[in-house]
Design an enzyme around this catalytic site. Structure first.
Site, PDB file in Angstrom:
ATOM      1  N   CYS A 160     -49.079  16.420 -48.195  1.00 59.88           N
ATOM      2  CA  CYS A 160     -47.950  15.176 -47.834  1.00 59.88           C
ATOM      3  C   CYS A 160     -46.897  16.276 -48.074  1.00 59.88           C
ATOM      4  O   CYS A 160     -47.168  16.400 -46.672  1.00 59.88           O
ATOM      5  CB  CYS A 160     -48.538  14.432 -48.841  1.00 59.88           C
ATOM      6  SG  CYS A 160     -47.781  12.644 -48.559  1.00 59.88           S
ATOM      7  N   HIS A 208     -53.719  12.814 -50.361  1.00 64.35           N
ATOM      8  CA  HIS A 208     -53.206  13.440 -51.102  1.00 64.35           C
ATOM      9  C   HIS A 208     -54.937  13.843 -52.426  1.00 64.35           C
ATOM     10  O   HIS A 208     -55.139  12.454 -52.739  1.00 64.35           O
ATOM     11  CB  HIS A 208     -52.952  12.138 -52.116  1.00 64.35           C
ATOM     12  CG  HIS A 208     -51.483  12.095 -51.657  1.00 64.35           C
ATOM     13  ND1 HIS A 208     -50.427  12.861 -52.554  1.00 64.35           N
ATOM     14  CD2 HIS A 208     -50.005  10.769 -50.697  1.00 64.35           C
ATOM     15  CE1 HIS A 208     -48.754  11.946 -51.613  1.00 64.35           C
ATOM     16  NE2 HIS A 208     -49.266  11.461 -51.319  1.00 64.35           N
ATOM     17  N   GLU A 237     -55.355  14.568 -54.545  1.00 66.87           N
ATOM     18  CA  GLU A 237     -55.335  14.738 -56.593  1.00 66.87           C
ATOM     19  C   GLU A 237     -55.321  13.427 -56.848  1.00 66.87           C
ATOM     20  O   GLU A 237     -55.625  13.422 -58.078  1.00 66.87           O
ATOM     21  CB  GLU A 237     -53.830  15.173 -56.357  1.00 66.87           C
ATOM     22  CG  GLU A 237     -53.668  14.818 -56.661  1.00 66.87           C
ATOM     23  CD  GLU A 237     -52.512  14.139 -55.188  1.00 66.87           C
ATOM     24  OE1 GLU A 237     -51.197  13.977 -54.748  1.00 66.87           O
ATOM     25  OE2 GLU A 237     -52.716  14.846 -53.475  1.00 66.87           O
TER      26      GLU A 237
END
Length: 196
Positions: A79, A170, A172
């Site tokens: 990002c 993202h 994660e």
């Protein structure tokens, strides 16, 4: 076991640490320049790219990050981190690190309230990866040495160029660690090569 740093100036740091550890690597939150010497690869997390740049400048991280890149160690930008890695940013004269031969557009999928999830096909990594897009940038243009890894609605959202990996989403923020694992493998291969 490789050690992977997460630049800990701003952004989704804890989630990256969890994902790295779930991928059988050691995670180190990098808040001081000298910690860069301890890690084999580095993740520049999502957050707000302008704020992140201000903090990189404030804590004199710019040249050490360039030195880290020049040493051949892998770097992964997610990002805002993708924006930090890009050579060109739409509407801006100057890049940040300027390492990946890509042009990115900030907030190209809309503002915070227009955040969404989308299933992505990432060949050789995951055919059903759920990408979480939050005020995400996208790659408008990729140089000839850049391997496009994934697209969403014909927009490039993940790419690799040698030791650099970048994505708009993202990885994660889900329990699917396959994309982080891919970066861990890049770091492992890079470390093995440098030991030979």
């Amino acid at each position: 076991m490789v050690k992977i740093g997460v630049l800990g100036l701003q952004g989704a740091v804890r989630e990256h640490v969890h994902s790295i550890e779930a991928s059988n690597a050691e995670a180190i939150v990098v808040k001081r320049i000298e910690q860069l010497e301890e890690v084999d690869g580095l993740i520049i997390p999502g957050g707000e790219s302008t704020t992140m740049r201000r903090l990189i400048d404030k804590y004199s991280f710019m040249e050490p990050l360039r030195d880290f890149a020049n040493s051949g160690k892998p770097m992964f930008g997610t990002c805002a981190g993708l924006i930090i890695l890009a050579k060109n940013i739409v509407g801006h004269d100057q890049p940040h690190l300027g390492l990946m031969d890509i042009t990115v557009e900030r907030n190209s999928f809309g503002r915070q309230r227009e955040s969404f999830e989308a299933e992505l096909v990432i060949p050789n990594i995951a055919n059903d990866f759920v990408g979480v897009f939050i005020r995400a940038p996208h790659i408008v243009e990729a140089g000839e040495d850049v391997e496009v890894l994934a697209k969403h609605n014909n927009r490039i959202v993940a790419a690799r160029q040698g030791q650099y990996l970048g994505c708009s989403f993202h990885p994660e923020l889900t329990d699917d660690h396959r994309f982080t694992k891919y970066f861990v493998q890049m770091v492992e291969e890079s470390k093995e090569k440098n030991l030979v």
